[in-house]
Scaffold this motif. Structure first.
Motif, PDB file in Angstrom:
ATOM      1  N   ALA A   1      -0.386 -15.948  18.857  1.00  0.00           N
ATOM      2  CA  ALA A   1       1.059 -16.337  19.490  1.00  0.00           C
ATOM      3  C   ALA A   1       0.883 -17.782  19.974  1.00  0.00           C
ATOM      4  CB  ALA A   1       1.483 -15.363  20.394  1.00  0.00           C
ATOM      5  N   ALA A   2      -0.294 -18.024  20.792  1.00  0.00           N
ATOM      6  CA  ALA A   2      -0.711 -19.467  21.148  1.00  0.00           C
ATOM      7  C   ALA A   2      -0.558 -20.448  20.133  1.00  0.00           C
ATOM      8  CB  ALA A   2      -1.812 -19.652  22.137  1.00  0.00           C
ATOM      9  N   ASP A   3      -1.497 -20.012  18.868  1.00  0.00           N
ATOM     10  CA  ASP A   3      -1.554 -20.938  17.892  1.00  0.00           C
ATOM     11  C   ASP A   3      -0.261 -21.352  17.097  1.00  0.00           C
ATOM     12  OD1 ASP A   3      -4.139 -21.163  18.596  1.00  0.00           O
ATOM     13  OD2 ASP A   3      -4.755 -19.788  17.009  1.00  0.00           O
ATOM     14  N   ARG A   4       0.446 -20.087  16.943  1.00  0.00           N
ATOM     15  CA  ARG A   4       1.723 -20.403  16.157  1.00  0.00           C
ATOM     16  C   ARG A   4       2.778 -21.051  16.963  1.00  0.00           C
ATOM     17  NH1 ARG A   4       2.262 -14.725  13.115  1.00  0.00           N
ATOM     18  NH2 ARG A   4       0.506 -14.648  12.086  1.00  0.00           N
ATOM     19  N   LEU A   5       3.005 -20.785  18.385  1.00  0.00           N
ATOM     20  CA  LEU A   5       3.959 -21.339  19.285  1.00  0.00           C
ATOM     21  C   LEU A   5       3.550 -22.642  19.789  1.00  0.00           C
ATOM     22  CD1 LEU A   5       5.311 -18.197  20.630  1.00  0.00           C
ATOM     23  CD2 LEU A   5       6.226 -19.158  18.864  1.00  0.00           C
ATOM     24  N   GLY A   6       2.263 -23.043  19.578  1.00  0.00           N
ATOM     25  CA  GLY A   6       1.757 -24.240  20.367  1.00  0.00           C
ATOM     26  C   GLY A   6       1.957 -24.109  21.871  1.00  0.00           C
ATOM     27  N   ILE A   7       1.448 -22.811  22.327  1.00  0.00           N
ATOM     28  CA  ILE A   7       1.484 -23.091  23.954  1.00  0.00           C
ATOM     29  C   ILE A   7       0.042 -22.749  24.139  1.00  0.00           C
ATOM     30  CG2 ILE A   7       3.936 -22.193  23.958  1.00  0.00           C
ATOM     31  CD1 ILE A   7       2.640 -19.278  24.129  1.00  0.00           C
ATOM     32  N   GLU A   8      -0.050 -22.628  25.717  1.00  0.00           N
ATOM     33  CA  GLU A   8      -1.745 -22.477  26.084  1.00  0.00           C
ATOM     34  C   GLU A   8      -1.635 -20.738  26.422  1.00  0.00           C
ATOM     35  OE1 GLU A   8      -4.119 -23.502  29.896  1.00  0.00           O
ATOM     36  OE2 GLU A   8      -3.110 -25.152  29.040  1.00  0.00           O
ATOM     37  N   TYR A   9      -2.573 -20.449  26.069  1.00  0.00           N
ATOM     38  CA  TYR A   9      -2.901 -18.840  26.359  1.00  0.00           C
ATOM     39  C   TYR A   9      -4.354 -18.818  27.169  1.00  0.00           C
ATOM     40  CZ  TYR A   9      -4.293 -14.060  25.989  1.00  0.00           C
ATOM     41  OH  TYR A   9      -4.632 -12.633  26.032  1.00  0.00           O
ATOM     42  N   THR A  10      -4.229 -18.067  28.046  1.00  0.00           N
ATOM     43  CA  THR A  10      -5.478 -17.793  29.145  1.00  0.00           C
ATOM     44  C   THR A  10      -6.001 -16.339  28.789  1.00  0.00           C
ATOM     45  OG1 THR A  10      -4.794 -19.136  30.662  1.00  0.00           O
ATOM     46  CG2 THR A  10      -6.555 -17.704  31.365  1.00  0.00           C
ATOM     47  N   PRO A  11      -7.126 -16.135  28.304  1.00  0.00           N
ATOM     48  CA  PRO A  11      -7.573 -14.782  27.705  1.00  0.00           C
ATOM     49  C   PRO A  11      -7.983 -13.830  28.953  1.00  0.00           C
ATOM     50  CG  PRO A  11      -9.264 -16.283  27.040  1.00  0.00           C
ATOM     51  CD  PRO A  11      -8.025 -17.060  27.733  1.00  0.00           C
ATOM     52  N   VAL A  12      -7.713 -12.720  28.870  1.00  0.00           N
ATOM     53  CA  VAL A  12      -7.784 -11.691  29.936  1.00  0.00           C
ATOM     54  C   VAL A  12      -9.355 -11.138  29.592  1.00  0.00           C
ATOM     55  CG1 VAL A  12      -5.626 -10.629  30.165  1.00  0.00           C
ATOM     56  CG2 VAL A  12      -7.281  -9.494  28.400  1.00  0.00           C
ATOM     57  N   LYS A  13     -10.297 -10.813  30.920  1.00  0.00           N
ATOM     58  CA  LYS A  13     -11.582 -10.261  30.671  1.00  0.00           C
ATOM     59  C   LYS A  13     -11.617  -9.127  29.812  1.00  0.00           C
ATOM     60  CE  LYS A  13     -15.341  -9.180  33.529  1.00  0.00           C
ATOM     61  NZ  LYS A  13     -15.927  -8.920  34.605  1.00  0.00           N
ATOM     62  N   GLU A  14     -12.532  -9.130  29.038  1.00  0.00           N
ATOM     63  CA  GLU A  14     -12.802  -7.961  28.195  1.00  0.00           C
ATOM     64  C   GLU A  14     -13.990  -7.319  28.693  1.00  0.00           C
ATOM     65  OE1 GLU A  14     -13.454  -9.140  24.095  1.00  0.00           O
ATOM     66  OE2 GLU A  14     -11.768 -10.438  23.962  1.00  0.00           O
ATOM     67  N   ILE A  15     -13.664  -6.078  29.413  1.00  0.00           N
ATOM     68  CA  ILE A  15     -14.752  -5.288  29.876  1.00  0.00           C
ATOM     69  C   ILE A  15     -15.331  -4.286  28.941  1.00  0.00           C
ATOM     70  CG2 ILE A  15     -15.240  -3.308  31.323  1.00  0.00           C
ATOM     71  CD1 ILE A  15     -12.535  -4.054  32.841  1.00  0.00           C
ATOM     72  N   HIS A  16     -16.679  -4.367  28.713  1.00  0.00           N
ATOM     73  CA  HIS A  16     -17.430  -3.716  27.518  1.00  0.00           C
ATOM     74  C   HIS A  16     -17.724  -2.234  28.121  1.00  0.00           C
ATOM     75  CE1 HIS A  16     -17.349  -7.247  25.449  1.00  0.00           C
ATOM     76  NE2 HIS A  16     -17.856  -7.695  26.531  1.00  0.00           N
ATOM     77  N   GLY A  17     -17.268  -1.129  27.880  1.00  0.00           N
ATOM     78  CA  GLY A  17     -17.357   0.348  27.958  1.00  0.00           C
ATOM     79  C   GLY A  17     -18.399   0.566  26.837  1.00  0.00           C
ATOM     80  N   HIS A  18     -18.808   1.874  26.762  1.00  0.00           N
ATOM     81  CA  HIS A  18     -19.603   2.553  25.860  1.00  0.00           C
ATOM     82  C   HIS A  18     -19.202   3.546  25.073  1.00  0.00           C
ATOM     83  CE1 HIS A  18     -23.106   0.886  28.233  1.00  0.00           C
ATOM     84  NE2 HIS A  18     -22.432   1.087  29.364  1.00  0.00           N
ATOM     85  N   ALA A  19     -19.767   3.469  23.839  1.00  0.00           N
ATOM     86  CA  ALA A  19     -19.513   4.442  22.951  1.00  0.00           C
ATOM     87  C   ALA A  19     -20.415   5.850  23.402  1.00  0.00           C
ATOM     88  CB  ALA A  19     -20.126   4.097  21.604  1.00  0.00           C
ATOM     89  N   PRO A  20     -19.905   6.919  22.893  1.00  0.00           N
ATOM     90  CA  PRO A  20     -20.572   8.276  23.477  1.00  0.00           C
ATOM     91  C   PRO A  20     -22.124   8.357  23.215  1.00  0.00           C
ATOM     92  CG  PRO A  20     -18.569   8.699  22.513  1.00  0.00           C
ATOM     93  CD  PRO A  20     -18.710   7.465  22.067  1.00  0.00           C
TER      94      PRO A  20
END
Length: 162
Positions: free
Chosen positions: A123-142
């Motif tokens: 969306a930021a690329d298409r609209l030319g706006i700034e986007y601040t990413p959220v933190k990606e928490i890494h969980g676990h597979a079983p």
């Protein structure tokens, strides 16, 4: 004064020699070490900082250090205090919550954050706006949780019986 210092140093020594403490810390350390080795083997080039970060702090990946630590704690308490102890019951349920959280809530939150970041960047690329990413928490597979738990069980038994 020397007498109280002697008692403090004896208590500290007893803490660090405690098999329950040693099981928990050792299982966490070895899980993180294995995780760092796997990351190095899979990705090849990593900076020393990235390796150290993986060794000390990184979440997610194989094996689960959370599962390793709590299963070692629970098994070590079972072997040292007995399965009839109140402490064993508390740690058993604590371990189940931690392992379920690692596979469920944290993993789902990480997947959602990754999707949200992809959508936000697009969306930021298409609209030319700034986007601040959220933190990606890494969980676990079983499987990562199961392998971590098995590692913790083995280390707790080794620390207790060897």
């Amino acid at each position: 004064m020397a007498w109280s210092e002697s008692i403090k140093s004896e208590a500290l020594k007893a803490f660090f020699e405690n098999p329950i403490f040693l099981s928990a810390v050792s299982s966490w350390f070895f899980a993180q070490l294995i995780k760092a080795i796997i990351v190095l083997l899979r990705s090849g080039r990593k900076t020393p900082r990235e390796v150290l970060e993986t060794l000390i702090w990184r979440t997610g990946g194989m094996p689960s250090s959370h599962s390793s630590l709590v299963s070692a704690l629970t098994v070590s308490i079972a072997l040292n205090e007995g399965v009839g102890s109140n402490l064993f019951v508390v740690t058993l349920f604590f371990s189940l919550v931690v392992m379920r959280d690692a596979m469920g809530v944290r993993r789902s939150a990480g997947i959602q954050a990754k999707t949200l970041n992809l959508l936000g960047r697009s969306a930021a690329d298409r609209l030319g706006i700034e986007y601040t990413p959220v933190k990606e928490i890494h969980g676990h597979a079983p499987l990562e949780v199961v392998i971590g738990a098995l590692l913790g069980i083995i280390i707790a038994a080794a620390v207790t019986y060897l």
